[in-house]
Design an enzyme around this catalytic site. Sequence first.
Site, short mmCIF file in Angstrom:
data_model
loop_
_atom_site.label_atom_id
_atom_site.label_comp_id
_atom_site.label_asym_id
_atom_site.label_seq_id
_atom_site.Cartn_x
_atom_site.Cartn_y
_atom_site.Cartn_z
N CYS A 3 0.86 -1.19 0.00
CA CYS A 3 0.00 0.00 0.00
C CYS A 3 0.89 1.24 0.00
CB CYS A 3 -0.90 -0.02 1.24
SG CYS A 3 -1.73 1.56 1.53
N CYS A 6 0.68 3.31 3.18
CA CYS A 6 1.34 2.64 4.31
C CYS A 6 2.86 2.80 4.19
CB CYS A 6 0.96 1.17 4.37
SG CYS A 6 -0.72 0.89 5.02
N ASP A 29 -0.45 16.56 -1.68
CA ASP A 29 -0.68 15.69 -2.85
C ASP A 29 0.42 15.98 -3.88
OD1 ASP A 29 -3.43 14.11 -4.04
OD2 ASP A 29 -1.88 14.73 -5.48
N HIS A 96 -6.11 3.20 0.27
CA HIS A 96 -5.96 3.50 1.71
C HIS A 96 -6.81 4.73 1.94
CE1 HIS A 96 -3.10 3.71 5.40
NE2 HIS A 96 -3.92 4.75 5.53
N HIS A 98 -8.41 8.05 2.41
CA HIS A 98 -7.80 9.37 2.46
C HIS A 98 -8.83 10.43 2.12
CE1 HIS A 98 -7.19 7.75 -1.61
NE2 HIS A 98 -7.29 9.00 -2.05
N HIS A 100 -9.17 14.25 0.63
CA HIS A 100 -8.52 15.37 -0.07
C HIS A 100 -9.02 16.66 0.57
CE1 HIS A 100 -7.30 12.97 -3.74
NE2 HIS A 100 -8.27 12.19 -3.28
P1 AMP Z 1 -7.51 9.06 -5.17
O1 AMP Z 1 -7.52 9.17 -6.65
O2 AMP Z 1 -8.67 9.66 -4.47
O3 AMP Z 1 -7.21 7.65 -4.73
O4 AMP Z 1 -6.29 9.97 -4.70
C1 AMP Z 1 -4.98 9.53 -4.61
C2 AMP Z 1 -4.13 10.76 -4.59
O5 AMP Z 1 -2.83 10.39 -4.19
C3 AMP Z 1 -3.99 11.45 -5.95
O6 AMP Z 1 -4.50 12.78 -5.86
C4 AMP Z 1 -2.50 11.42 -6.22
O7 AMP Z 1 -2.02 12.59 -6.85
C5 AMP Z 1 -1.93 11.24 -4.83
N1 AMP Z 1 -0.62 10.62 -4.76
C6 AMP Z 1 -0.22 9.49 -5.40
N2 AMP Z 1 1.04 9.19 -5.05
C7 AMP Z 1 1.44 10.14 -4.17
C8 AMP Z 1 2.64 10.39 -3.44
N3 AMP Z 1 3.69 9.59 -3.55
N4 AMP Z 1 2.70 11.47 -2.65
C9 AMP Z 1 1.64 12.30 -2.54
N5 AMP Z 1 0.48 12.12 -3.17
C10 AMP Z 1 0.38 11.05 -3.99
#
Ligand code: AMP
Length: 112
Positions: A3, A6, A29, A96, A98, A100
């Site tokens: 993950c 994680c 993000d 996981h 989250h 926004h």
């Molecule tokens: P979701 O599409 O709601 O699952 O959002 C996942 C979010 O994680 C997206 O907005 C990505 O830009 C963000 N994301 C993916 N990898 C990373 C990372 N390594 N660091 C920070 N944000 C990330």
Amino acid sequence: MDCLFCKILAGEIPSSKVYENEWVYAFRDINPQAPVHVLVIPKEHIPCADGVTAENSAVVARIFEAIPEIAKQEGLTNGYRVITNCGEDGCQSVKHLHFHLLGGKKLSEQMA
Ligand code: AMP
């Protein structure tokens, strides 16, 4: 567990931390959709909103206690938006839970 978030929590993948307490971690993000775009996550692995139960829902309250603190820290005095995506139709890309936290400008009236 394979993950991404994680791994971020374990420090195996770098992140830009904006807030942390015993239950909650928040970081910027990597692909911001607004001037402020912070991801707020539980330290406990919960796959998405669908995985919230009576046993683990206290952490969701912790997240929503943290959000106003983070918003204040980020200067979001004129409001903000909180979104959680779940599953295929929700376009969830990281499995996981989250939230926004988006702000820093007048956001679109469209939500979907
Ligand atoms: P979701 O599409 O709601 O699952 O959002 C996942 C979010 O994680 C997206 O907005 C990505 O830009 C963000 N994301 C993916 N990898 C990373 C990372 N390594 N660091 C920070 N944000 C990330």
